[in-house]
Write a protein that holds these residues in place. Sequence first.
Motif, mmCIF file in Angstrom:
data_model
loop_
_atom_site.group_PDB
_atom_site.id
_atom_site.type_symbol
_atom_site.label_atom_id
_atom_site.label_comp_id
_atom_site.label_asym_id
_atom_site.label_seq_id
_atom_site.Cartn_x
_atom_site.Cartn_y
_atom_site.Cartn_z
ATOM 1 N N LEU A 66 0.840 -1.187 0.000
ATOM 2 C CA LEU A 66 0.000 0.000 0.000
ATOM 3 C C LEU A 66 0.883 1.248 0.000
ATOM 4 C CD1 LEU A 66 -2.557 -1.031 2.785
ATOM 5 C CD2 LEU A 66 -2.868 -1.226 0.306
ATOM 6 N N VAL A 67 0.374 2.318 -0.578
ATOM 7 C CA VAL A 67 1.042 3.613 -0.487
ATOM 8 C C VAL A 67 0.189 4.509 0.381
ATOM 9 C CG1 VAL A 67 1.786 5.670 -1.728
ATOM 10 C CG2 VAL A 67 2.215 3.399 -2.707
ATOM 11 N N GLN A 68 0.785 5.041 1.439
ATOM 12 C CA GLN A 68 0.086 5.920 2.370
ATOM 13 C C GLN A 68 0.851 7.234 2.437
ATOM 14 O OE1 GLN A 68 -2.760 5.505 4.245
ATOM 15 N NE2 GLN A 68 -2.523 7.547 5.100
ATOM 16 N N GLY A 69 0.434 8.217 1.668
ATOM 17 C CA GLY A 69 1.088 9.519 1.686
ATOM 18 C C GLY A 69 2.566 9.430 1.354
ATOM 19 N N LYS A 70 3.410 9.713 2.362
ATOM 20 C CA LYS A 70 4.854 9.729 2.171
ATOM 21 C C LYS A 70 5.497 8.359 2.338
ATOM 22 C CE LYS A 70 5.185 14.380 4.169
ATOM 23 N NZ LYS A 70 5.735 15.167 5.304
ATOM 24 N N SER A 71 4.695 7.335 2.608
ATOM 25 C CA SER A 71 5.279 6.029 2.918
ATOM 26 C C SER A 71 4.714 4.921 2.039
ATOM 27 C CB SER A 71 5.037 5.684 4.396
ATOM 28 O OG SER A 71 3.647 5.566 4.654
ATOM 29 N N SER A 358 6.329 19.198 14.818
ATOM 30 C CA SER A 358 6.842 19.896 13.646
ATOM 31 C C SER A 358 8.130 19.275 13.125
ATOM 32 C CB SER A 358 7.075 21.375 13.982
ATOM 33 O OG SER A 358 7.978 21.509 15.077
ATOM 34 N N ALA A 359 8.888 18.607 14.001
ATOM 35 C CA ALA A 359 10.142 17.984 13.577
ATOM 36 C C ALA A 359 9.972 16.510 13.212
ATOM 37 C CB ALA A 359 11.197 18.113 14.682
ATOM 38 N N ILE A 360 8.760 15.987 13.335
ATOM 39 C CA ILE A 360 8.513 14.567 13.066
ATOM 40 C C ILE A 360 8.010 14.446 11.635
ATOM 41 C CG2 ILE A 360 7.455 12.465 13.938
ATOM 42 C CD1 ILE A 360 9.320 14.007 15.884
ATOM 43 N N VAL A 361 8.932 14.314 10.728
ATOM 44 C CA VAL A 361 8.619 14.348 9.296
ATOM 45 C C VAL A 361 9.281 13.170 8.609
ATOM 46 C CG1 VAL A 361 8.801 15.680 7.164
ATOM 47 C CG2 VAL A 361 8.456 16.873 9.342
ATOM 48 N N GLY A 362 8.505 12.451 7.804
ATOM 49 C CA GLY A 362 9.060 11.349 7.037
ATOM 50 C C GLY A 362 8.371 10.039 7.346
ATOM 51 N N ALA A 363 8.625 9.043 6.509
ATOM 52 C CA ALA A 363 7.934 7.758 6.621
ATOM 53 C C ALA A 363 8.323 7.000 7.877
ATOM 54 C CB ALA A 363 8.209 6.916 5.376
ATOM 55 N N VAL A 364 9.629 6.762 8.065
ATOM 56 C CA VAL A 364 10.103 5.959 9.198
ATOM 57 C C VAL A 364 10.664 6.928 10.245
ATOM 58 C CG1 VAL A 364 11.398 3.913 9.871
ATOM 59 C CG2 VAL A 364 10.695 4.209 7.488
ATOM 60 N N ARG A 365 9.778 7.599 10.927
ATOM 61 C CA ARG A 365 10.157 8.639 11.882
ATOM 62 C C ARG A 365 9.167 8.618 13.033
ATOM 63 N NH1 ARG A 365 12.082 11.398 15.208
ATOM 64 N NH2 ARG A 365 12.759 13.586 15.098
ATOM 65 N N ALA A 366 9.643 8.602 14.258
ATOM 66 C CA ALA A 366 8.753 8.583 15.414
ATOM 67 C C ALA A 366 9.410 9.285 16.588
ATOM 68 C CB ALA A 366 8.383 7.149 15.791
ATOM 69 N N ASP A 367 8.565 9.848 17.441
ATOM 70 C CA ASP A 367 8.975 10.471 18.692
ATOM 71 C C ASP A 367 8.267 9.695 19.798
ATOM 72 O OD1 ASP A 367 10.600 12.414 19.807
ATOM 73 O OD2 ASP A 367 9.071 13.967 19.817
ATOM 74 N N TYR A 368 9.036 9.115 20.697
ATOM 75 C CA TYR A 368 8.548 8.167 21.705
ATOM 76 C C TYR A 368 8.215 8.919 22.984
ATOM 77 C CZ TYR A 368 9.065 4.101 24.888
ATOM 78 O OH TYR A 368 8.906 3.111 25.838
ATOM 79 N N PHE A 369 6.961 8.806 23.465
ATOM 80 C CA PHE A 369 6.577 9.503 24.693
ATOM 81 C C PHE A 369 7.076 8.712 25.898
ATOM 82 C CE2 PHE A 369 3.419 10.418 28.108
ATOM 83 C CZ PHE A 369 3.853 11.711 28.370
ATOM 84 N N ALA A 370 8.079 9.267 26.587
ATOM 85 C CA ALA A 370 8.739 8.550 27.679
ATOM 86 C C ALA A 370 7.999 8.659 29.003
ATOM 87 C CB ALA A 370 10.176 9.070 27.843
ATOM 88 N N GLY A 371 7.116 9.652 29.168
ATOM 89 C CA GLY A 371 6.398 9.793 30.425
ATOM 90 C C GLY A 371 6.581 11.167 31.030
ATOM 91 N N THR A 372 6.472 11.239 32.354
ATOM 92 C CA THR A 372 6.454 12.502 33.083
ATOM 93 C C THR A 372 7.586 12.561 34.100
ATOM 94 O OG1 THR A 372 4.059 12.693 32.823
ATOM 95 C CG2 THR A 372 5.058 13.957 34.608
ATOM 96 N N GLY A 373 8.207 13.730 34.222
ATOM 97 C CA GLY A 373 9.164 13.952 35.288
ATOM 98 C C GLY A 373 10.612 13.752 34.894
ATOM 99 N N PRO A 374 11.524 13.929 35.860
ATOM 100 C CA PRO A 374 12.970 13.930 35.564
ATOM 101 C C PRO A 374 13.500 12.631 34.967
ATOM 102 C CG PRO A 374 12.542 14.841 37.748
ATOM 103 C CD PRO A 374 11.254 14.267 37.264
#
Length: 395
Positions: A66-71, A358-374
Amino acid sequence: MTFPWVANTVLTRSIRLAPIIAMAALLASCASPPMPPSSSMPSVPVAAPVTAGSRPGDSGPLPAPLVQGKSRWVPVRWAELPGFEEDQLFEAWNAWLKSCERPGPIFAPLCGEVRRLSIASAEEQRVWMVARLQPYRVETLQGGSEGLLTSYYEPVLKASRMTGGAYEVPLYRAPSTLGSRKPWFSRQEIDTLPEARAALKGREIAWVADPIDALMLQIQGSGRLDISEPDGSQHVVRVAFAGSNDQPYRSVNQWLLAQGVTKINPWPDATKAWALQNPQRVQQLLWSNPRFIFFREEALSNFDAAFGPKGAQGVALTPGRSIAVDRDSIPYGTPVWLASRGNAANLQKLVVAQDTGSAIVGAVRADYFAGTGPQAGEMAARVNQPLRLWVLWPR
């Protein structure tokens, strides 16, 4: 789907997470139409645990790419997903239940089954996934399957409702004139132009002590404030993203490197150390990033405290199980298998695409939510490593 659930299934879960799962499932079901009877769901036999490569049901011809947008999505066998047999899937079900609060049209038909499976065993969940979902390896349109994983988190900062003493750096609500000009005033103009300062007068939510902390909060997009009230009381609130000045984002670390600074990590500790040694240049450092973020204040209940802020999908993020993606590559609410190895973390797990950036651009690109606090912040600062992704799409 009928599963032979056993009464002690829940006891195998983490005691800390079980109430969260149950409450999330209850709240989600209260906000949804009644689920169909189990007889309307396809029956899938539950087999004994198996090793990767021999998963029952993972046979037959594969669908077309399948083709999904940029990927480009390439269908694969479940055996290709590293760690599929070992992941604690019940942790990911928290994120999936959250997505079912605002599901897209593709995944909405599965939400009744997802809710039922919130108290199922990991093996029952795996059998269901194999029966109902098809894994696709995410590639660029040119065929590349390796990308980049970064991480973000929710900072917790000391703050005051009143300025003075240590607390002199304001956090602002969006000004009423924000839409009157695009882009709005830059960070430097906000600090120096009377017109910009007048537009923000009275829009202060609270004040924090360190300008680097305020910048970090803006880069992360949301956070929590341990806030002192004028009456002396103290409590925690969340400040969530409410808009930006539409100026371009510029990396402070890149600016420091251009100045000849060699130690820029860990962020923000290295930046704070540089600022202490170069107090006369702190304003210049801050102004190097013209982008400015405005916030809105949100109450924080005990239940909310277990989750992160709302992502772009409009649902609360789940620590360790939510990712930000390029929505032109992976739609919000899509379950994704993530594999990434590096000095910061070795991750092979089920996550859900629930945010963007805004910096998460591209097919194989992800930003992982690590949680809260130090502790989550320490991990997020270190993650910058290779990534592979597989979307799990309804059959």
